[in-house]
Scaffold this motif. Structure first.
Motif, PDB file in Angstrom:
ATOM      1  N   ARG A 229       6.590 -11.307   3.395  1.00 11.80           N
ATOM      2  CA  ARG A 229       5.676 -11.438   2.266  1.00 11.80           C
ATOM      3  C   ARG A 229       5.976 -12.730   1.518  1.00 11.80           C
ATOM      4  NH1 ARG A 229       3.803  -5.989  -0.295  1.00 11.80           N
ATOM      5  NH2 ARG A 229       4.738  -6.963  -2.075  1.00 11.80           N
ATOM      6  N   VAL A 230       4.900 -13.473   1.260  1.00 15.88           N
ATOM      7  CA  VAL A 230       5.007 -14.778   0.609  1.00 15.88           C
ATOM      8  C   VAL A 230       4.084 -14.776  -0.605  1.00 15.88           C
ATOM      9  CG1 VAL A 230       4.695 -17.264   0.913  1.00 15.88           C
ATOM     10  CG2 VAL A 230       5.461 -15.868   2.846  1.00 15.88           C
ATOM     11  N   ALA A 231       4.604 -15.207  -1.735  1.00 20.52           N
ATOM     12  CA  ALA A 231       3.798 -15.266  -2.953  1.00 20.52           C
ATOM     13  C   ALA A 231       2.622 -16.222  -2.792  1.00 20.52           C
ATOM     14  CB  ALA A 231       4.669 -15.713  -4.136  1.00 20.52           C
TER      15      ALA A 231
ATOM     16  N   SER B 262     -12.685  -3.913  -0.791  1.00 22.50           N
ATOM     17  CA  SER B 262     -13.283  -4.446   0.432  1.00 22.50           C
ATOM     18  C   SER B 262     -12.421  -4.031   1.629  1.00 22.50           C
ATOM     19  CB  SER B 262     -13.403  -5.962   0.364  1.00 22.50           C
ATOM     20  OG  SER B 262     -12.131  -6.575   0.474  1.00 22.50           O
ATOM     21  N   ASP B 263     -12.872  -4.374   2.809  1.00 23.40           N
ATOM     22  CA  ASP B 263     -12.115  -4.035   4.020  1.00 23.40           C
ATOM     23  C   ASP B 263     -11.182  -5.169   4.451  1.00 23.40           C
ATOM     24  OD1 ASP B 263     -14.011  -5.859   4.846  1.00 23.40           O
ATOM     25  OD2 ASP B 263     -14.614  -4.727   6.623  1.00 23.40           O
ATOM     26  N   LYS B 264     -10.967  -6.132   3.583  1.00 25.69           N
ATOM     27  CA  LYS B 264     -10.114  -7.281   3.905  1.00 25.69           C
ATOM     28  C   LYS B 264      -8.643  -6.925   3.692  1.00 25.69           C
ATOM     29  CE  LYS B 264     -13.712  -9.790   4.665  1.00 25.69           C
ATOM     30  NZ  LYS B 264     -14.082 -10.153   6.013  1.00 25.69           N
ATOM     31  N   SER B 265      -7.780  -7.540   4.477  1.00 25.42           N
ATOM     32  CA  SER B 265      -6.353  -7.232   4.392  1.00 25.42           C
ATOM     33  C   SER B 265      -5.668  -7.882   3.192  1.00 25.42           C
ATOM     34  CB  SER B 265      -5.646  -7.667   5.676  1.00 25.42           C
ATOM     35  OG  SER B 265      -5.718  -9.076   5.832  1.00 25.42           O
ATOM     36  N   HIS B 266      -6.218  -8.979   2.682  1.00 23.96           N
ATOM     37  CA  HIS B 266      -5.632  -9.704   1.556  1.00 23.96           C
ATOM     38  C   HIS B 266      -6.692  -9.862   0.470  1.00 23.96           C
ATOM     39  CE1 HIS B 266      -2.942 -10.679   4.822  1.00 23.96           C
ATOM     40  NE2 HIS B 266      -2.120 -11.315   4.012  1.00 23.96           N
ATOM     41  N   LEU B 267      -6.238  -9.908  -0.767  1.00 25.69           N
ATOM     42  CA  LEU B 267      -7.190 -10.103  -1.859  1.00 25.69           C
ATOM     43  C   LEU B 267      -7.244 -11.571  -2.266  1.00 25.69           C
ATOM     44  CD1 LEU B 267      -6.662  -6.985  -4.149  1.00 25.69           C
ATOM     45  CD2 LEU B 267      -8.277  -7.326  -2.280  1.00 25.69           C
TER      46      LEU B 267
ATOM     47  N   ILE C 279       0.083  -8.872  -1.769  1.00 26.30           N
ATOM     48  CA  ILE C 279      -1.172  -9.386  -1.235  1.00 26.30           C
ATOM     49  C   ILE C 279      -2.316  -9.106  -2.200  1.00 26.30           C
ATOM     50  CG2 ILE C 279      -0.449  -9.362   1.170  1.00 26.30           C
ATOM     51  CD1 ILE C 279      -2.049  -6.775   1.526  1.00 26.30           C
ATOM     52  N   SER C 280      -2.144  -8.114  -3.047  1.00 28.54           N
ATOM     53  CA  SER C 280      -3.167  -7.831  -4.062  1.00 28.54           C
ATOM     54  C   SER C 280      -3.178  -8.890  -5.154  1.00 28.54           C
ATOM     55  CB  SER C 280      -2.916  -6.458  -4.681  1.00 28.54           C
ATOM     56  OG  SER C 280      -1.643  -6.439  -5.298  1.00 28.54           O
ATOM     57  N   GLN C 281      -2.141  -9.707  -5.212  1.00 27.92           N
ATOM     58  CA  GLN C 281      -2.047 -10.787  -6.189  1.00 27.92           C
ATOM     59  C   GLN C 281      -2.246 -12.150  -5.523  1.00 27.92           C
ATOM     60  OE1 GLN C 281      -1.443 -10.266  -9.614  1.00 27.92           O
ATOM     61  NE2 GLN C 281      -1.802  -8.141  -9.078  1.00 27.92           N
ATOM     62  N   GLY C 282      -2.819 -12.126  -4.317  1.00 32.14           N
ATOM     63  CA  GLY C 282      -3.091 -13.376  -3.614  1.00 32.14           C
ATOM     64  C   GLY C 282      -2.008 -13.808  -2.655  1.00 32.14           C
ATOM     65  N   GLY C 283      -0.954 -12.986  -2.526  1.00 36.13           N
ATOM     66  CA  GLY C 283       0.123 -13.316  -1.604  1.00 36.13           C
ATOM     67  C   GLY C 283      -0.297 -13.174  -0.155  1.00 36.13           C
ATOM     68  N   GLU C 284       0.641 -13.427   0.727  1.00 38.31           N
ATOM     69  CA  GLU C 284       0.365 -13.380   2.155  1.00 38.31           C
ATOM     70  C   GLU C 284       1.348 -12.436   2.830  1.00 38.31           C
ATOM     71  OE1 GLU C 284       0.533 -17.427   3.616  1.00 38.31           O
ATOM     72  OE2 GLU C 284      -0.536 -18.134   1.843  1.00 38.31           O
TER      73      GLU C 284
ATOM     74  N   GLU D  57      11.283 -12.191   1.344  1.00 43.01           N
ATOM     75  CA  GLU D  57      10.993 -10.762   1.272  1.00 43.01           C
ATOM     76  C   GLU D  57      10.322 -10.304   2.562  1.00 43.01           C
ATOM     77  OE1 GLU D  57       8.194  -7.616  -1.175  1.00 43.01           O
ATOM     78  OE2 GLU D  57       8.489  -9.611  -1.999  1.00 43.01           O
ATOM     79  N   TYR D  58      10.843  -9.212   3.094  1.00 43.53           N
ATOM     80  CA  TYR D  58      10.274  -8.598   4.292  1.00 43.53           C
ATOM     81  C   TYR D  58      10.035  -7.122   4.020  1.00 43.53           C
ATOM     82  CZ  TYR D  58      11.818 -12.829   6.624  1.00 43.53           C
ATOM     83  OH  TYR D  58      11.995 -14.141   6.978  1.00 43.53           O
ATOM     84  N   ARG D  59       8.990  -6.575   4.597  1.00 39.13           N
ATOM     85  CA  ARG D  59       8.711  -5.142   4.535  1.00 39.13           C
ATOM     86  C   ARG D  59       8.763  -4.610   5.960  1.00 39.13           C
ATOM     87  NH1 ARG D  59       6.318  -3.328  -0.528  1.00 39.13           N
ATOM     88  NH2 ARG D  59       7.183  -4.807  -1.998  1.00 39.13           N
ATOM     89  N   VAL D  60       9.499  -3.518   6.145  1.00 38.55           N
ATOM     90  CA  VAL D  60       9.655  -2.926   7.462  1.00 38.55           C
ATOM     91  C   VAL D  60       8.987  -1.556   7.449  1.00 38.55           C
ATOM     92  CG1 VAL D  60      11.307  -2.193   9.226  1.00 38.55           C
ATOM     93  CG2 VAL D  60      11.858  -4.131   7.730  1.00 38.55           C
ATOM     94  N   LEU D  61       8.045  -1.350   8.357  1.00 37.93           N
ATOM     95  CA  LEU D  61       7.371  -0.069   8.514  1.00 37.93           C
ATOM     96  C   LEU D  61       8.037   0.645   9.684  1.00 37.93           C
ATOM     97  CD1 LEU D  61       5.101   1.887   7.736  1.00 37.93           C
ATOM     98  CD2 LEU D  61       3.617   0.631   9.320  1.00 37.93           C
ATOM     99  N   VAL D  62       8.635   1.801   9.379  1.00 41.70           N
ATOM    100  CA  VAL D  62       9.467   2.446  10.379  1.00 41.70           C
ATOM    101  C   VAL D  62       9.259   3.958  10.356  1.00 41.70           C
ATOM    102  CG1 VAL D  62      11.444   2.544   8.784  1.00 41.70           C
ATOM    103  CG2 VAL D  62      11.870   2.574  11.223  1.00 41.70           C
ATOM    104  N   THR D  63       9.300   4.576  11.542  1.00 37.71           N
ATOM    105  CA  THR D  63       9.352   6.032  11.653  1.00 37.71           C
ATOM    106  C   THR D  63      10.778   6.376  12.038  1.00 37.71           C
ATOM    107  OG1 THR D  63       8.877   6.151  14.020  1.00 37.71           O
ATOM    108  CG2 THR D  63       6.967   6.052  12.514  1.00 37.71           C
ATOM    109  N   ARG D  64      11.069   7.650  12.221  1.00 34.31           N
ATOM    110  CA  ARG D  64      12.414   8.028  12.658  1.00 34.31           C
ATOM    111  C   ARG D  64      12.707   7.533  14.070  1.00 34.31           C
ATOM    112  NH1 ARG D  64      15.338  10.964   9.625  1.00 34.31           N
ATOM    113  NH2 ARG D  64      14.555  12.247   7.938  1.00 34.31           N
ATOM    114  N   ASP D  65      11.651   7.217  14.820  1.00 35.43           N
ATOM    115  CA  ASP D  65      11.825   6.856  16.223  1.00 35.43           C
ATOM    116  C   ASP D  65      11.741   5.365  16.529  1.00 35.43           C
ATOM    117  OD1 ASP D  65      12.044   9.590  16.956  1.00 35.43           O
ATOM    118  OD2 ASP D  65       9.854   9.745  16.828  1.00 35.43           O
ATOM    119  N   LYS D  66      10.954   4.618  15.702  1.00 38.13           N
ATOM    120  CA  LYS D  66      10.805   3.201  16.039  1.00 38.13           C
ATOM    121  C   LYS D  66      10.309   2.387  14.850  1.00 38.13           C
ATOM    122  CE  LYS D  66       6.128   3.477  17.898  1.00 38.13           C
ATOM    123  NZ  LYS D  66       5.278   3.142  19.016  1.00 38.13           N
TER     124      LYS D  66
END
Length: 174
Positions: free
Chosen positions: A68-70, A99-104, A141-146, A52-61
Protein backbone atom coordinates in the motif's frame (compact mmCIF):
# COMPACT_ATOMS: atom_id res chain seq x y z
CA UNK A 1 1.42 7.82 16.97
CA UNK A 2 -1.61 6.89 14.92
CA UNK A 3 -5.15 7.68 16.11
CA UNK A 4 -8.25 6.29 14.43
CA UNK A 5 -11.93 5.82 15.27
CA UNK A 6 -12.87 2.43 16.70
CA UNK A 7 -15.72 2.03 14.23
CA UNK A 8 -14.20 3.78 11.23
CA UNK A 9 -13.64 2.58 7.72
CA UNK A 10 -12.18 3.77 4.43
CA UNK A 11 -9.42 5.68 6.17
CA UNK A 12 -11.80 8.36 7.43
CA UNK A 13 -10.73 10.44 10.43
CA UNK A 14 -7.35 8.73 10.82
CA UNK A 15 -4.38 10.84 11.89
CA UNK A 16 -0.84 9.51 11.41
CA UNK A 17 2.57 10.82 12.34
CA UNK A 18 1.45 12.52 15.55
CA UNK A 19 4.43 13.94 17.37
CA UNK A 20 3.12 16.43 19.93
CA UNK A 21 0.32 16.88 22.45
CA UNK A 22 -1.75 19.31 20.37
CA UNK A 23 -1.73 16.99 17.35
CA UNK A 24 -2.69 14.11 19.65
CA UNK A 25 -5.63 15.97 21.24
CA UNK A 26 -6.87 17.14 17.81
CA UNK A 27 -6.60 13.58 16.47
CA UNK A 28 -8.56 12.10 19.39
CA UNK A 29 -11.27 14.73 18.96
CA UNK A 30 -11.46 13.96 15.23
CA UNK A 31 -11.70 10.21 15.87
CA UNK A 32 -14.50 10.67 18.43
CA UNK A 33 -16.39 13.05 16.14
CA UNK A 34 -16.39 10.49 13.31
CA UNK A 35 -19.27 8.57 14.79
CA UNK A 36 -22.54 9.56 16.38
CA UNK A 37 -22.92 6.10 17.93
CA UNK A 38 -22.90 5.70 21.70
CA UNK A 39 -20.14 3.11 21.54
CA UNK A 40 -17.65 5.19 19.60
CA UNK A 41 -14.08 5.68 20.69
CA UNK A 42 -10.52 6.02 19.51
CA UNK A 43 -7.65 3.61 18.99
CA UNK A 44 -4.15 4.90 19.67
CA UNK A 45 -1.26 2.96 18.17
CA UNK A 46 2.46 3.39 17.90
CA UNK A 47 3.47 4.22 14.33
CA UNK A 48 6.33 2.38 12.70
CA UNK A 49 7.74 4.14 9.64
CA UNK A 50 8.41 2.06 6.57
CA UNK A 51 6.58 0.37 3.75
CA UNK A 52 3.11 -1.02 4.36
CA UNK A 53 1.91 -4.41 3.19
CA UNK A 54 -1.41 -6.17 3.72
CA UNK A 55 -1.48 -9.96 3.71
CA UNK A 56 -4.73 -11.82 3.01
CA UNK A 57 -4.43 -15.26 4.52
CA UNK A 58 -6.55 -18.28 5.45
CA UNK A 59 -5.43 -21.01 7.83
CA UNK A 60 -4.21 -22.95 4.80
CA UNK A 61 -2.58 -20.43 2.46
CA UNK A 62 -1.65 -16.88 1.64
CA UNK A 63 -4.20 -15.59 -0.87
CA UNK A 64 -2.52 -12.30 -1.65
CA UNK A 65 -0.09 -9.61 -0.57
CA UNK A 66 -0.63 -5.93 -1.37
CA UNK A 67 1.88 -3.14 -1.01
CA UNK A 68 0.00 0.00 0.00
CA UNK A 69 1.31 3.38 -1.10
CA UNK A 70 -0.10 6.74 -0.05
CA UNK A 71 -1.64 9.00 -2.69
CA UNK A 72 1.10 10.64 -4.70
CA UNK A 73 1.83 12.44 -7.94
CA UNK A 74 4.93 12.71 -10.11
CA UNK A 75 5.86 16.10 -11.50
CA UNK A 76 6.36 16.81 -15.19
CA UNK A 77 7.85 20.30 -14.83
CA UNK A 78 4.80 22.10 -16.23
CA UNK A 79 1.54 21.05 -14.55
CA UNK A 80 0.35 22.01 -11.06
CA UNK A 81 -0.24 19.39 -8.39
CA UNK A 82 -3.97 20.00 -8.84
CA UNK A 83 -3.73 19.19 -12.55
CA UNK A 84 -1.57 16.12 -11.86
CA UNK A 85 -4.27 14.90 -9.46
CA UNK A 86 -6.96 15.43 -12.11
CA UNK A 87 -4.87 13.42 -14.58
CA UNK A 88 -4.32 10.62 -12.07
CA UNK A 89 -8.05 10.54 -11.30
CA UNK A 90 -8.67 9.62 -14.97
CA UNK A 91 -6.99 6.24 -14.44
CA UNK A 92 -9.37 3.37 -15.26
CA UNK A 93 -9.02 1.85 -11.77
CA UNK A 94 -10.27 5.03 -10.04
CA UNK A 95 -13.90 5.71 -9.22
CA UNK A 96 -16.10 7.26 -6.57
CA UNK A 97 -17.49 5.67 -3.42
CA UNK A 98 -20.03 3.02 -4.38
CA UNK A 99 -18.56 2.39 -7.83
CA UNK A 100 -17.12 -0.93 -8.96
CA UNK A 101 -13.59 0.50 -9.18
CA UNK A 102 -10.82 -0.90 -7.00
CA UNK A 103 -9.38 2.53 -6.08
CA UNK A 104 -11.06 5.81 -5.30
CA UNK A 105 -10.31 9.17 -6.86
CA UNK A 106 -8.03 11.53 -4.99
CA UNK A 107 -9.96 14.28 -3.21
CA UNK A 108 -8.46 17.68 -2.56
CA UNK A 109 -9.51 18.57 0.98
CA UNK A 110 -8.35 20.38 4.10
CA UNK A 111 -6.09 17.52 5.28
CA UNK A 112 -4.39 17.26 1.90
CA UNK A 113 -3.81 21.00 1.72
CA UNK A 114 -2.34 20.95 5.24
CA UNK A 115 0.01 18.09 4.35
CA UNK A 116 1.13 19.88 1.20
CA UNK A 117 1.70 23.02 3.29
CA UNK A 118 3.91 21.01 5.70
CA UNK A 119 6.05 20.23 2.65
CA UNK A 120 6.16 23.87 1.54
CA UNK A 121 3.76 23.16 -1.33
CA UNK A 122 0.21 23.96 -2.43
CA UNK A 123 -2.12 22.51 -5.07
CA UNK A 124 -0.80 25.24 -7.40
CA UNK A 125 2.85 24.17 -7.03
CA UNK A 126 4.63 22.82 -10.08
CA UNK A 127 6.95 19.90 -9.39
CA UNK A 128 10.17 19.28 -11.29
CA UNK A 129 9.98 16.51 -13.88
CA UNK A 130 10.26 13.09 -12.24
CA UNK A 131 9.82 14.38 -8.67
CA UNK A 132 7.32 12.26 -6.69
CA UNK A 133 5.55 13.77 -3.71
CA UNK A 134 3.09 12.19 -1.35
CA UNK A 135 -0.12 14.14 -0.96
CA UNK A 136 -1.61 12.13 1.91
CA UNK A 137 -0.09 10.60 5.00
CA UNK A 138 -2.37 7.52 4.94
CA UNK A 139 -2.13 4.75 2.37
CA UNK A 140 -5.82 3.85 2.14
CA UNK A 141 -7.09 3.34 -1.41
CA UNK A 142 -10.23 5.16 -0.29
CA UNK A 143 -8.01 8.21 0.23
CA UNK A 144 -6.42 7.98 -3.22
CA UNK A 145 -3.67 5.54 -2.27
CA UNK A 146 -2.54 2.60 -4.33
CA UNK A 147 -2.58 -1.15 -3.73
CA UNK A 148 0.11 -2.94 -5.71
CA UNK A 149 0.03 -6.74 -6.00
CA UNK A 150 3.12 -8.20 -4.35
CA UNK A 151 1.85 -11.76 -3.98
CA UNK A 152 4.53 -13.28 -6.22
CA UNK A 153 7.30 -10.97 -4.95
CA UNK A 154 7.03 -11.51 -1.20
CA UNK A 155 9.75 -13.52 0.54
CA UNK A 156 8.67 -17.05 1.61
CA UNK A 157 9.40 -16.16 5.26
CA UNK A 158 6.58 -13.58 5.16
CA UNK A 159 4.16 -16.31 4.04
CA UNK A 160 5.34 -18.56 6.88
CA UNK A 161 4.93 -15.84 9.51
CA UNK A 162 1.43 -14.93 8.26
CA UNK A 163 0.32 -18.58 8.40
CA UNK A 164 1.79 -19.06 11.88
CA UNK A 165 0.06 -15.88 13.07
CA UNK A 166 -3.43 -16.85 11.89
CA UNK A 167 -3.06 -20.40 13.18
CA UNK A 168 -2.02 -19.06 16.61
CA UNK A 169 -5.41 -17.40 17.13
CA UNK A 170 -8.04 -20.03 17.98
CA UNK A 171 -11.55 -19.54 16.66
CA UNK A 172 -10.90 -17.26 13.71
CA UNK A 173 -13.50 -17.76 10.98
CA UNK A 174 -10.97 -18.74 8.33
Amino acid sequence: LVVKPTNGSLGESITVGISDEKEYLDAVELAFSYSLKKSHGAIVEEMFPGQEYRVLVTRDKVLGVLKRVAANVIGNGKDSIQKLIKQKNKEEIRGVTGSDKSHLKIRIDKKMRAFLNEQGLSVDSILPSGKRIFIRKVSNISQGGEAIDFTDKVHPSVREIALKAIRAIPGLAF
